[in-house]
Design a protein around this motif. Sequence first.
Motif, mmCIF file in Angstrom:
data_model
loop_
_atom_site.group_PDB
_atom_site.id
_atom_site.type_symbol
_atom_site.label_atom_id
_atom_site.label_comp_id
_atom_site.label_asym_id
_atom_site.label_seq_id
_atom_site.Cartn_x
_atom_site.Cartn_y
_atom_site.Cartn_z
ATOM 1 N N SER A 154 2.409 4.786 25.326
ATOM 2 C CA SER A 154 2.894 5.340 26.597
ATOM 3 C C SER A 154 1.820 5.268 27.678
ATOM 4 O O SER A 154 2.113 4.959 28.842
ATOM 5 N N LEU A 155 0.570 5.544 27.308
ATOM 6 C CA LEU A 155 -0.519 5.465 28.284
ATOM 7 C C LEU A 155 -0.741 4.029 28.755
ATOM 8 O O LEU A 155 -1.097 3.795 29.917
ATOM 9 N N LEU A 156 -0.532 3.064 27.871
ATOM 10 C CA LEU A 156 -0.604 1.654 28.291
ATOM 11 C C LEU A 156 0.498 1.353 29.310
ATOM 12 O O LEU A 156 0.273 0.613 30.283
ATOM 13 N N SER A 157 1.681 1.920 29.107
ATOM 14 C CA SER A 157 2.774 1.731 30.068
ATOM 15 C C SER A 157 2.464 2.407 31.395
ATOM 16 O O SER A 157 2.802 1.876 32.464
ATOM 17 N N VAL A 158 1.811 3.563 31.352
ATOM 18 C CA VAL A 158 1.394 4.234 32.593
ATOM 19 C C VAL A 158 0.405 3.361 33.354
ATOM 20 O O VAL A 158 0.514 3.198 34.579
ATOM 21 N N ALA A 159 -0.557 2.772 32.631
ATOM 22 C CA ALA A 159 -1.523 1.867 33.264
ATOM 23 C C ALA A 159 -0.816 0.663 33.875
ATOM 24 O O ALA A 159 -1.160 0.205 34.977
ATOM 25 N N LEU A 160 0.186 0.136 33.168
ATOM 26 C CA LEU A 160 0.962 -1.004 33.690
ATOM 27 C C LEU A 160 1.656 -0.633 34.993
ATOM 28 O O LEU A 160 1.644 -1.412 35.964
ATOM 29 N N LEU A 161 2.247 0.557 35.048
ATOM 30 C CA LEU A 161 2.937 0.989 36.261
ATOM 31 C C LEU A 161 1.974 1.165 37.424
ATOM 32 O O LEU A 161 2.274 0.772 38.559
ATOM 33 N N VAL A 162 0.802 1.740 37.149
ATOM 34 C CA VAL A 162 -0.185 1.954 38.212
ATOM 35 C C VAL A 162 -0.626 0.623 38.814
ATOM 36 O O VAL A 162 -0.668 0.453 40.043
ATOM 37 N N ILE A 163 -0.938 -0.361 37.956
ATOM 38 C CA ILE A 163 -1.390 -1.674 38.439
ATOM 39 C C ILE A 163 -0.268 -2.377 39.201
ATOM 40 O O ILE A 163 -0.492 -2.967 40.267
ATOM 41 N N THR A 164 0.950 -2.318 38.685
ATOM 42 C CA THR A 164 2.088 -2.992 39.323
ATOM 43 C C THR A 164 2.400 -2.385 40.682
ATOM 44 O O THR A 164 2.581 -3.108 41.674
ATOM 45 N N PHE A 165 2.453 -1.061 40.774
ATOM 46 C CA PHE A 165 2.781 -0.414 42.043
ATOM 47 C C PHE A 165 1.665 -0.592 43.077
ATOM 48 O O PHE A 165 1.935 -0.744 44.266
ATOM 49 N N ARG A 166 0.425 -0.592 42.624
ATOM 50 C CA ARG A 166 -0.684 -0.854 43.552
ATOM 51 C C ARG A 166 -0.571 -2.261 44.121
ATOM 52 O O ARG A 166 -0.805 -2.488 45.314
ATOM 53 N N GLN A 167 -0.205 -3.222 43.270
ATOM 54 C CA GLN A 167 -0.046 -4.595 43.733
ATOM 55 C C GLN A 167 1.105 -4.709 44.728
ATOM 56 O O GLN A 167 0.977 -5.371 45.765
ATOM 57 N N ASP A 168 2.223 -4.048 44.444
ATOM 58 C CA ASP A 168 3.372 -4.107 45.353
ATOM 59 C C ASP A 168 3.053 -3.466 46.698
ATOM 60 O O ASP A 168 3.447 -3.985 47.754
ATOM 61 N N ILE A 169 2.344 -2.329 46.674
ATOM 62 C CA ILE A 169 1.981 -1.654 47.929
ATOM 63 C C ILE A 169 1.032 -2.518 48.748
ATOM 64 O O ILE A 169 1.169 -2.635 49.975
ATOM 65 N N ARG A 170 0.082 -3.186 48.075
ATOM 66 C CA ARG A 170 -0.869 -4.047 48.778
ATOM 67 C C ARG A 170 -0.171 -5.239 49.433
ATOM 68 O O ARG A 170 -0.443 -5.597 50.577
ATOM 69 N N ILE A 171 0.778 -5.834 48.709
ATOM 70 C CA ILE A 171 1.527 -6.976 49.260
ATOM 71 C C ILE A 171 2.372 -6.532 50.440
ATOM 72 O O ILE A 171 2.455 -7.216 51.467
ATOM 73 N N LEU A 172 3.012 -5.361 50.330
ATOM 74 C CA LEU A 172 3.838 -4.846 51.420
ATOM 75 C C LEU A 172 3.005 -4.574 52.665
ATOM 76 O O LEU A 172 3.417 -4.919 53.787
ATOM 77 N N CYS A 173 1.828 -3.995 52.491
ATOM 78 C CA CYS A 173 0.951 -3.713 53.643
ATOM 79 C C CYS A 173 0.485 -5.002 54.313
ATOM 80 O O CYS A 173 0.439 -5.086 55.541
ATOM 81 N N LYS A 174 0.174 -6.014 53.519
ATOM 82 C CA LYS A 174 -0.283 -7.291 54.088
ATOM 83 C C LYS A 174 0.832 -7.995 54.836
ATOM 84 O O LYS A 174 0.611 -8.606 55.886
ATOM 85 N N ASN A 175 2.063 -7.898 54.305
ATOM 86 C CA ASN A 175 3.196 -8.515 54.994
ATOM 87 C C ASN A 175 3.468 -7.834 56.329
ATOM 88 O O ASN A 175 3.724 -8.504 57.342
#
Length: 319
Positions: A154-175
């Motif tokens: 479960s903690l690995l899945s939490v880490a996956l979500l954190v990395i994925t959402f950070r990437q999506d937020i960064r892409i959205l801000c750059k766009n």
Amino acid sequence: MIFSTLEHILTHISFSVVSIVITIHLITLLVDEIVGLYDSPEKGMIATFFCITGLLVTRWIYLGHFPLSDLYESLIFLSWSFSIIHIVPYFKKHKNNLSAITAPSAIFTQGFATSGLLTEMSQSEILVPALQSQWLMMHVSMMVLGYAALLCGSLLSVALLVITFRQDIRILCKNNHFFKKSFSVDGIQDITKGNNVLQSTSFLSVRNYYRAQFIQQLDHWSYRVISLGFLFLTIGILSGAVWANEAWGSYWNWDPKETWAFITWTIFAIYLHTRTNRNFQVTNSAIVASMGFLIIWICYFGVNLLGIGLHSYGSFTLT
């Protein structure tokens, strides 16, 4: 007296070794790579595993029963389970993506077990009649091993979500920044600087590639560890049902512990379904596993705070 002293020594040694392992992890995060410390965390967790194993065996000998009769003993066994999960990839020569999770989990569980809250529980007592059964070892060991594996996954899945959402937020801000610059007066001048943009884009594409690979590894290991934990949990619930029928005359009684164990089993059954179904994205199954992380702690620890039901042997009261 000798066994009690040996138990205290092994407890402090294992706790100290895990603390050193976490310190080494922090050092390696700050410094790129130190050759002398490359294998130190794994060797430290192996030493911790042997210390906790000696602690459990010592307690088993002088108590006369397998040490899983209360919350203190189950926390020590949970810490032992985390150390096993840590060292298995090391012996299989796989890259250990679990080390950042298993070592802090081991020190947290063992630190709480040896805290002042559970001092009375750590004292040797006569086993209550309901627990004097051969099913004690089978049922409780499978449940605790299942909890340990499911918590790590479960903690690995939490880490996956954190990395994925950070990437999506960064892409959205750059766009958003790109569109603002494009429709401004200075945007025409910025668009002419194509060479710099191409260079930065190539760098970002390589960076995104490695990030995607890391997310894929997190998802792979999370699925494998949760699948193993789900198997242990299923065996634990089934063996507990057989034991309950022998002790209380009923396979299932719907007391708080049993109810939350069933909820935990259901949550991770949903995770396995969403993970193996191609119509769902990786983040969907990771969200389910993250919910399961909270459910496990309610089932394992939160219910013990109530001190009610047929599984109230390991409960304690906060003072």
